[in-house]
Design a protein around this motif. Structure first.
Motif, PDB file in Angstrom:
ATOM      1  N   ILE A   1      -1.089   8.194 -12.538  1.00 18.60           N
ATOM      2  CA  ILE A   1      -0.795   9.437 -11.839  1.00 18.60           C
ATOM      3  C   ILE A   1      -1.997   9.737 -10.952  1.00 18.60           C
ATOM      4  CG2 ILE A   1      -0.282  11.890 -12.049  1.00 18.60           C
ATOM      5  CD1 ILE A   1       0.756  11.311 -14.874  1.00 18.60           C
ATOM      6  N   TYR A   2      -1.727  10.030  -9.692  1.00  9.76           N
ATOM      7  CA  TYR A   2      -2.794  10.382  -8.757  1.00  9.76           C
ATOM      8  C   TYR A   2      -2.654  11.867  -8.440  1.00  9.76           C
ATOM      9  CZ  TYR A   2      -3.667   5.441  -8.401  1.00  9.76           C
ATOM     10  OH  TYR A   2      -3.974   4.137  -8.713  1.00  9.76           O
TER      11      TYR A   2
ATOM     12  N   SER B   1       0.845  -1.198   0.000  1.00 10.97           N
ATOM     13  CA  SER B   1       0.000   0.000   0.000  1.00 10.97           C
ATOM     14  C   SER B   1       0.879   1.245   0.000  1.00 10.97           C
ATOM     15  CB  SER B   1      -0.921   0.014   1.218  1.00 10.97           C
ATOM     16  OG  SER B   1      -1.800  -1.093   1.194  1.00 10.97           O
ATOM     17  N   LEU B   2       0.363   2.305  -0.568  1.00  8.62           N
ATOM     18  CA  LEU B   2       1.065   3.588  -0.609  1.00  8.62           C
ATOM     19  C   LEU B   2       0.108   4.691  -0.194  1.00  8.62           C
ATOM     20  CD1 LEU B   2       3.617   5.237  -1.495  1.00  8.62           C
ATOM     21  CD2 LEU B   2       2.415   5.611  -3.662  1.00  8.62           C
ATOM     22  N   THR B   3       0.576   5.558   0.692  1.00  7.57           N
ATOM     23  CA  THR B   3      -0.217   6.711   1.101  1.00  7.57           C
ATOM     24  C   THR B   3       0.350   7.969   0.467  1.00  7.57           C
ATOM     25  OG1 THR B   3      -0.936   5.716   3.180  1.00  7.57           O
ATOM     26  CG2 THR B   3      -0.995   8.118   3.047  1.00  7.57           C
TER      27      THR B   3
ATOM     28  N   LEU C   1      -4.553  10.057   0.463  1.00  9.72           N
ATOM     29  CA  LEU C   1      -5.186   8.972  -0.279  1.00  9.72           C
ATOM     30  C   LEU C   1      -4.265   7.766  -0.180  1.00  9.72           C
ATOM     31  CD1 LEU C   1      -7.261   7.924  -2.538  1.00  9.72           C
ATOM     32  CD2 LEU C   1      -5.472   8.605  -4.154  1.00  9.72           C
ATOM     33  N   THR C   2      -4.802   6.638   0.221  1.00 12.19           N
ATOM     34  CA  THR C   2      -4.035   5.400   0.252  1.00 12.19           C
ATOM     35  C   THR C   2      -4.495   4.500  -0.877  1.00 12.19           C
ATOM     36  OG1 THR C   2      -3.709   5.546   2.645  1.00 12.19           O
ATOM     37  CG2 THR C   2      -3.428   3.379   1.632  1.00 12.19           C
ATOM     38  N   VAL C   3      -3.543   3.969  -1.607  1.00  9.35           N
ATOM     39  CA  VAL C   3      -3.836   2.962  -2.618  1.00  9.35           C
ATOM     40  C   VAL C   3      -3.461   1.618  -1.997  1.00  9.35           C
ATOM     41  CG1 VAL C   3      -3.514   2.233  -5.004  1.00  9.35           C
ATOM     42  CG2 VAL C   3      -3.244   4.653  -4.395  1.00  9.35           C
ATOM     43  N   SER C   4      -4.450   0.794  -1.737  1.00 14.32           N
ATOM     44  CA  SER C   4      -4.236  -0.419  -0.942  1.00 14.32           C
ATOM     45  C   SER C   4      -4.089  -1.647  -1.821  1.00 14.32           C
ATOM     46  CB  SER C   4      -5.431  -0.628  -0.002  1.00 14.32           C
ATOM     47  OG  SER C   4      -5.631   0.476   0.829  1.00 14.32           O
ATOM     48  N   ASN C   5      -3.313  -2.597  -1.302  1.00 11.49           N
ATOM     49  CA  ASN C   5      -3.176  -3.896  -1.968  1.00 11.49           C
ATOM     50  C   ASN C   5      -2.991  -3.700  -3.472  1.00 11.49           C
ATOM     51  OD1 ASN C   5      -3.127  -6.678  -2.330  1.00 11.49           O
ATOM     52  ND2 ASN C   5      -5.365  -6.818  -2.481  1.00 11.49           N
ATOM     53  N   MET C   6      -1.924  -3.026  -3.809  1.00 10.83           N
ATOM     54  CA  MET C   6      -1.737  -2.558  -5.190  1.00 10.83           C
ATOM     55  C   MET C   6      -1.471  -3.689  -6.168  1.00 10.83           C
ATOM     56  SD  MET C   6       0.356   0.995  -4.767  1.00 10.83           S
ATOM     57  CE  MET C   6       1.512   0.405  -3.535  1.00 10.83           C
ATOM     58  N   SER C   7      -1.910  -3.465  -7.387  1.00  4.17           N
ATOM     59  CA  SER C   7      -1.628  -4.339  -8.514  1.00  4.17           C
ATOM     60  C   SER C   7      -1.100  -3.467  -9.652  1.00  4.17           C
ATOM     61  CB  SER C   7      -2.898  -5.072  -8.953  1.00  4.17           C
ATOM     62  OG  SER C   7      -3.829  -4.149  -9.488  1.00  4.17           O
TER      63      SER C   7
END
Lengths: 113, 114
Positions: free
Chosen positions: B90-91, B18-20, B78-84
């Motif tokens: 781009i966020y 995950s990335l915040t 914003l957290t992008v969880s369990n990324m694939s």
């Protein structure tokens, strides 16, 4: 629903040429209209806007006029520079209560020396 | 206008992590927005984040995948969880000024998921 249609790119021009990027919209009511620009590797910058019919937005030599009769908001510049190379997004937002920005697909402009 | 910063500016992450992403504004704003721009595509709104309330998600986006915090009027994450790899995008965060009609965007966070 509301939508924005832009001309497909890329648009390739020589420096000092005249630029037109077409944008038309479909909306139930009278939206505010925007042009955003995204330079390579950067986020979006608001370029200009118009909030009612016949308004002309202008900035950095770019202009666009809100045409209700043709539901258009075409972007123009009289003399482009290499530094204008970017992706240009047309967008609308309705002015009645909270609505989200609706973007076109973007048009890439490439200006060569 | 407003000065908006985002951290990190870019990252390369492994799938399943995950990335915040942080978004900081130099003035107090009521409405903040998070967008995704997939490669070569236009922007898609993920959610609207108002201070003091739950974020409102657009169709196709869920809180479990994209949890958002809005602890005050100048900051959001914003957290992008369990990324694939499909999350590679781009966020961008944006803020609404002059009401919500005019939005100003941050520089974006470029995410690559391997």
């Amino acid at each position: 629903g509301n939508s924005v249609t832009q001309m497909e790119g890329p648009v390739t021009l020589s420096e000092e040429a005249f630029l037109t990027i077409n944008c038309t919209y479909t909306a139930t009511g009278y939206p505010s209209l925007f042009w955003y620009v995204q330079y390579p590797g950067e986020g979006l910058q608001l370029l200009l806007k118009a909030t009612k019919a016949d308004d002309k937005g202008s900035n950095k030599g770019f202009e666009a006029t809100y045409r209700k009769e043709t539901t258009s908001f075409h972007l123009e510049k009289g003399s482009v520079q290499v530094s204008d190379s970017a992706v240009y997004f047309c967008a609308l937002i309705m002015n009645t209560g909270f609505q989200k920005l609706v973007f076109g697909t973007g048009t890439r402009l490439l200006v060569s020396p | 206008s407003a000065v908006i910063s985002q951290k990190p500016s870019r990252d390369i992450c492994q799938r399943g992590t995950s990335l915040t992403i942080q978004c900081q504004v130099d003035s107090q704003v009521t409405m903040m927005f998070w967008y995704r721009q997939q490669p070569g595509q236009s922007l898609t709104l993920i959610a609207t984040a108002n201070q003091g309330s739950e974020a409102t998600y657009e169709s196709g986006f869920v809180i479990d995948k994209f949890p958002i915090s809005r602890p005050n009027l100048t900051f959001s994450t914003l957290t992008v969880s369990n990324m694939s790899p499909e999350d590679s995008s781009i966020y961008l965060c944006s803020v609404g000024l002059q009401g919500w009609e005019t939005q100003y965007f941050g520089p974006g966070t470029r995410l690559l998921v391997l």
